[in-house]
Each structure stands twice: as C-alpha cells, then as structure tokens.
Design an enzyme around this catalytic site. Structure first.
Site, mmCIF file in Angstrom:
data_model
loop_
_atom_site.group_PDB
_atom_site.id
_atom_site.type_symbol
_atom_site.label_atom_id
_atom_site.label_comp_id
_atom_site.label_asym_id
_atom_site.label_seq_id
_atom_site.Cartn_x
_atom_site.Cartn_y
_atom_site.Cartn_z
ATOM 1 N N LYS A 22 0.799 -0.650 0.339
ATOM 2 C CA LYS A 22 0.187 0.221 -0.222
ATOM 3 C C LYS A 22 1.145 1.195 0.586
ATOM 4 C CE LYS A 22 -1.715 1.524 4.130
ATOM 5 N NZ LYS A 22 -1.638 2.326 4.592
ATOM 6 N N ASN A 23 1.874 0.923 1.021
ATOM 7 C CA ASN A 23 2.473 2.572 0.748
ATOM 8 C C ASN A 23 4.017 2.634 -0.502
ATOM 9 O OD1 ASN A 23 1.364 3.165 3.454
ATOM 10 N ND2 ASN A 23 2.758 2.619 4.700
ATOM 11 N N CYS A 117 -4.456 12.630 13.399
ATOM 12 C CA CYS A 117 -5.054 11.269 13.320
ATOM 13 C C CYS A 117 -4.671 10.609 14.602
ATOM 14 C CB CYS A 117 -4.624 10.670 12.295
ATOM 15 S SG CYS A 117 -2.216 9.382 12.485
ATOM 16 N N ARG A 122 1.475 14.409 13.322
ATOM 17 C CA ARG A 122 2.105 14.079 12.119
ATOM 18 C C ARG A 122 1.628 15.304 11.648
ATOM 19 N NH1 ARG A 122 -1.070 8.300 9.857
ATOM 20 N NH2 ARG A 122 1.103 8.908 8.422
ATOM 21 N N ASP A 307 4.548 0.604 12.332
ATOM 22 C CA ASP A 307 3.596 -0.414 11.667
ATOM 23 C C ASP A 307 3.668 -1.982 11.945
ATOM 24 O OD1 ASP A 307 3.052 1.722 10.402
ATOM 25 O OD2 ASP A 307 4.190 1.641 8.387
ATOM 26 N N ARG A 399 -8.477 -0.736 4.964
ATOM 27 C CA ARG A 399 -7.070 0.141 3.891
ATOM 28 C C ARG A 399 -6.239 -0.128 3.429
ATOM 29 N NH1 ARG A 399 -7.120 5.950 7.750
ATOM 30 N NH2 ARG A 399 -5.410 5.999 5.830
HETATM 31 N N1 EPU Z 1 7.510 14.359 11.023
HETATM 32 C C1 EPU Z 1 7.257 15.545 11.367
HETATM 33 N N2 EPU Z 1 7.458 16.260 10.206
HETATM 34 C C2 EPU Z 1 6.843 16.184 8.849
HETATM 35 C C3 EPU Z 1 6.428 14.919 9.318
HETATM 36 C C4 EPU Z 1 7.274 13.408 9.572
HETATM 37 O O1 EPU Z 1 7.717 16.167 12.723
HETATM 38 O O2 EPU Z 1 7.424 17.333 8.096
HETATM 39 C C5 EPU Z 1 7.225 13.231 12.263
HETATM 40 C C6 EPU Z 1 5.457 12.545 12.007
HETATM 41 O O3 EPU Z 1 5.023 13.398 13.285
HETATM 42 C C7 EPU Z 1 6.141 10.723 12.807
HETATM 43 C C8 EPU Z 1 7.836 10.578 12.307
HETATM 44 O O4 EPU Z 1 7.941 12.319 11.772
HETATM 45 O O5 EPU Z 1 6.961 11.236 14.030
HETATM 46 C C9 EPU Z 1 7.566 10.295 11.236
HETATM 47 O O6 EPU Z 1 6.716 9.840 10.259
HETATM 48 P P1 EPU Z 1 6.055 9.938 8.722
HETATM 49 O O7 EPU Z 1 6.286 10.699 8.131
HETATM 50 O O8 EPU Z 1 7.960 9.072 8.213
HETATM 51 O O9 EPU Z 1 4.890 9.465 8.295
HETATM 52 P P2 EPU Z 1 4.046 9.601 6.904
HETATM 53 O O10 EPU Z 1 5.174 9.968 5.556
HETATM 54 O O11 EPU Z 1 3.089 10.253 7.588
HETATM 55 C C10 EPU Z 1 4.392 6.348 6.728
HETATM 56 C C11 EPU Z 1 3.932 5.756 6.351
HETATM 57 C C12 EPU Z 1 2.717 5.319 7.925
HETATM 58 C C13 EPU Z 1 3.865 4.488 9.094
HETATM 59 C C14 EPU Z 1 5.227 5.997 9.093
HETATM 60 C C15 EPU Z 1 6.360 5.872 9.508
HETATM 61 C C16 EPU Z 1 2.628 6.260 3.861
HETATM 62 C C17 EPU Z 1 1.666 5.951 3.370
HETATM 63 N N3 EPU Z 1 2.235 5.804 6.064
HETATM 64 O O12 EPU Z 1 4.219 8.105 6.837
HETATM 65 O O13 EPU Z 1 1.868 4.401 7.112
HETATM 66 O O14 EPU Z 1 3.496 4.743 10.149
HETATM 67 O O15 EPU Z 1 5.698 6.045 7.326
HETATM 68 O O16 EPU Z 1 7.174 4.036 9.222
HETATM 69 O O17 EPU Z 1 4.013 5.514 3.940
HETATM 70 C C18 EPU Z 1 0.292 3.013 7.461
HETATM 71 O O18 EPU Z 1 0.438 1.995 6.767
HETATM 72 O O19 EPU Z 1 -0.701 1.784 9.278
HETATM 73 C C19 EPU Z 1 0.808 3.645 8.471
HETATM 74 C C20 EPU Z 1 0.394 4.594 9.081
#
Ligand code: EPU
Length: 423
Positions: A22-23, A117, A122, A307, A399
């Site tokens: 998915k991701n 969320c 996030r 995850d 999802r």
């Molecule tokens: N963060 C910030 N600022 C930003 C972006 C992120 O502070 O601008 C922080 C977040 O709050 C978090 C950390 O950085 O504490 C890591 O977050 P990341 O941005 O890596 O997460 P994401 O890109 O929003 C993706 C996956 C998630 C998975 C995370 C971590 C997708 C669509 N989602 O989320 O997947 O948990 O990386 O590996 O790729 C899931 O599939 O269940 C899921 C939540």
C-alpha cells in the site's frame, strides 16, 4: 459497519500470497501527476486507500481503470490543476503526496492540510520546508496549503526527522525542478526506493535512494511507464506473527527478505523459525505455550518498523516472560493495548514504553479497531484466543489488508465478516 468474527485456537497451514505494498502504491499513483500519458501499475492491492487515491486523481481529471485483477491504468492526458479536497484528505492523509508533483507540474498546488490522526499529530512541516527551499511560496488558508512556484529550483534540504512521505513528496517535486536537489537524512524505507526506481524509469535522474542522502538532477519532462509494485513488507510481518502466535507452519509467498530482515531477526528471538524459500518465507511458530519474550524499539528503516509494533505486542502478550516495547516514531500508537487487555493481556504503558507481561491464554471478547495496525494486532490476538472475538470498525483494517479474511480462512483459520454489524 462490518465486523470480523474470529474463533481462535486453530493451527493454520498452507500458503498465503502477499499483496503489493500500500505505502509504495500510493506515492507511485501520485507520481503519475508528473507526466502526461498512460501509466500501468501492477501488483496494486485492492484497498480502500487505493480507492481514495484514485478519487483524488480522478478529481483532477485523471482517467483511472482497472485493467485486470491488480493492474491499474492511470491516464493523465487531461489532468487539470484541481485541489485535493478536505473530504478526501480527511479520510486518507497520504493524499498530501499530490502536493509535490502538482506544484512541480502546474506551478501551483492546493491540498487540504491533513489534521492529526489516531496515532499522533503527524505534522507536514518538513514537506513544506523542503518545497520552500525549492522556491515555492507556501500559504495556509482556510485549512488548505497552497504552494506556488513558476518552476521549482534544486536545493539542499536537510530533514531533521526522517520522514517517509516527506522524502517522497520532495523527491517527486525535485524530479522536475531546475537543477540539483540533495535530500539529507532522507527516509530509507523500501517504499521510498521503489518510488525512486519508478521515477528513474520515467526518466528522472536520481541516485542514492535507499541511503540517507538522495540526489536528484531535475529534468524537463518525464514519461509514463509500466511498473510492478513491491510486496507489502508489513503484511508479510503480520502473517509471521499470526504463524508465531498460533504455532503454525505456513508458506508466505511474494515476499522480499531484504525488506523484512529487521522484523525477521526480532521475531526469531521469540522462537519463530523463518527461512527463505526463493521469493517465499517458510514460517514455523513454536509450540503453543513456548513463545519467548523479546524487547524492541521502533525505528526508521532498516530498524524495526512502527507499523509492526501493535502486532508484536499481540504476539508477545502470550510469551513466557516480559517484553519491553519502545515506540519512538508516533506519540499515540498504543490504542490497541486497551483492547488487548479486554482479551486478558497484561500490558502496562508508561510514556512511550509498553511492558508486556506474557499470559498463558487470551480469551475472546468484543473489541474495537482504532487504526490500521491496531486492527491487525486484534486479528493476531483473536486467532490465538480461546473462544470468539468480535472486532468492530474493521474499515480501518480494510484500508491496508487486502482480503484478509479470505487469506486467513484459506490457511484454515475460523474467521468471517459480518456486513453492517449484525451477527
Ligand atoms: N514528522 C514531522 N514532520 C513532518 C513529517 C513527519 O514531525 O513534516 C514526524 C511524524 O510526526 C512522525 C515521524 O516524523 O513522528 C515519522 O513520520 P513519517 O513522515 O515518516 O510518516 P508518514 O510518512 O506520515 C508513513 C507511512 C505510515 C508509517 C510511517 C512511518 C505512508 C502512506 N504512511 O507515514 O504508515 O507508519 O511512514 O514508517 O507511507 C500505516 O501504513 O499503517 C502507516 C501509518
């Protein structure tokens, strides 16, 4: 709302086919905004989130059709610059992945700002900081982010936190920017690398994906491609915990060991045997009552993924001893614990640390899914629990897990879906 009804305690056997990730699929779908023409993506999982991303693209004028099975055709010839609306972004925050490609292709993008969320606040400050460094003017108005730049310019961007979708957004934007972009402390997740590989096939000049420094030399134009998405490493990990907690012997097909090495190493500590058989994994759970405890800390790739934390807690809730789990990525990712306790698990949470004291048995109970991976952990626990577990609000599960009840019942598990919440 659908529910799952699971009667636990069955030994599973046979084979399970892992779906596409998915991701990885979501950013690849967003990347089609970057060029005109028809892209064909294979190994796309049939999931609610994929439908939501399809709606976001269709809202911009993309033509989307299922070629057959898990093959998606996306035509972006008549794409227009239209916003990613609140109604869609609120159901899936990954819609924000359209921000980078839209501003790169159209010089302007408007995307609803995702709120917090269930698992944490996030923020997307790093996505925005990176685009600003590339010359975009960012404004926030009435809940929307608006990014404008005639043409983005290459820049050196340091992310002080490793962010998966942030790295993906910036990599897509930089692919069409003028000049060289360097993303430092880039996320190394396999999904980031898969996106880079597909962008390279589209004509982008990218090196270093999979490491912490990614270099992108912008090009003027990209072309559509045919591309096959990597297998879902978290689905693989979830099935390993299922085999582990039920003492089962199963073959997990369509898996990449290099993507799940940290998961496999940790789960072996609990007594699960995992061996590679070509592109499949043979997984043998230890006899019931002999699972060992293990400590884990969630980390960005190549560490143990957040995850998999919920499923790991479900597994070790039945180990002979105490496991310590530290969640370091998201601040509120223990919602499953209260539900697991309703099934008899003995878990204490203090700050970001879960102390999991293994119990000899779990008992089926009515429980509620609160987010995607929390739901998966309830399925894992329910398959080992005595009696019947009813899992409510499984739209969260839908999802991210394709046909999970079919896959589990093919392995011999006692699981069924009840439509509309009636039993
Ligand atoms: N963060 C910030 N600022 C930003 C972006 C992120 O502070 O601008 C922080 C977040 O709050 C978090 C950390 O950085 O504490 C890591 O977050 P990341 O941005 O890596 O997460 P994401 O890109 O929003 C993706 C996956 C998630 C998975 C995370 C971590 C997708 C669509 N989602 O989320 O997947 O948990 O990386 O590996 O790729 C899931 O599939 O269940 C899921 C939540």
């Amino acid at each position: 709302m659908d529910r799952l009804i699971i009667t636990g305690g069955k030994r599973l056997s046979g084979e399970v086919q892992i779906s596409g990730a998915k991701n990885a699929a979501l950013p690849l779908m967003a990347s089609t905004i970057l060029c005109k023409g028809e892209t064909v993506l294979s190994n796309i999982p049939k999931l609610k989130d994929i439908m939501t991303m399809s709606e976001v693209l269709a809202n911009m004028g993309a033509g989307i059709s299922v070629v057959e099975g898990n093959c998606l055709r996306i035509n972006t010839d008549s794409l227009i610059n239209r916003e990613a609306p609140y109604e869609l972004v609120k159901t899936m925050r990954a819609s924000v992945l359209t921000l980078g490609p839209m501003v790169a292709r159209f010089g302007c993008a408007k995307v609803s700002l995702p709120g917090g969320c269930a698992i944490g606040a996030r923020p997307i400050n790093l996505h925005l900081m990176g685009l600003e460094k590339m010359g975009a003017k960012i404004t926030l108005s009435q809940g929307y982010v608006v990014a404008k730049a005639k043409r983005l310019k290459g820049a050196t961007i340091y992310c002080d936190i490793s962010t998966v979708t942030g790295t993906e957004n910036l990599m897509m934007a930089a692919a069409l920017a003028k000049g060289r972009t360097i993303i430092e402390n880039a996320a190394r997740e396999p999904e980031v690398e898969d996106l880079a590989n597909s962008l390279i096939k589209m004509g982008a000049k990218i090196s270093g994906a999979g490491s912490t420094v990614i270099e992108i030399e912008g090009v003027d134009e990209l072309r559509p491609i045919n591309y096959t998405i990597i297998p879902d490493r978290i689905e693989t990990g979830t099935f390993i915990t299922i085999a582990g907690i039920t003492g089962s012997n199963i073959l997990i097909k369509n898996s990449r060991y290099d993507h799940i090495a940290a998961i496999a190493e940790k789960l072996r500590e609990t007594g699960i045997i995992i061996t590679e058989e070509g592109d499949a994994l043979r997984v043998i759970g230890p006899p019931i009552g002999t699972l060992q405890p293990a400590d884990v800390r969630t980390m960005p790739f190549p560490g143990f993924p957040t995850d998999m934390q919920a499923q790991f807690i479900a597994l070790t809730s039945m180990a002979s001893g105490t496991s310590i789990v530290r969640e370091t990525i998201f601040e509120n990712r223990y919602m499953h614990v209260a539900e697991l306790k309703r099934m008899g698990a003995n878990i204490e949470i203090e700050d970001n640390i879960a102390t999991v004291r293994g119990v000899q048995r779990l008992l089926g109970a009515p429980v509620m899914a609160t987010d995607l991976r929390a739901s998966a952990s309830l399925v894992v626990a329910a398959l080992a629990a005595e009696g019947e577990t009813i899992i409510d609000r499984i739209y969260h599960l839908d999802r991210g897990y394709e046909k999970i009840e079919d896959k589990i019942s093919n392995l011999g598990g006692d699981i069924r879906r009840v439509k509309g919440g009636r039993t």
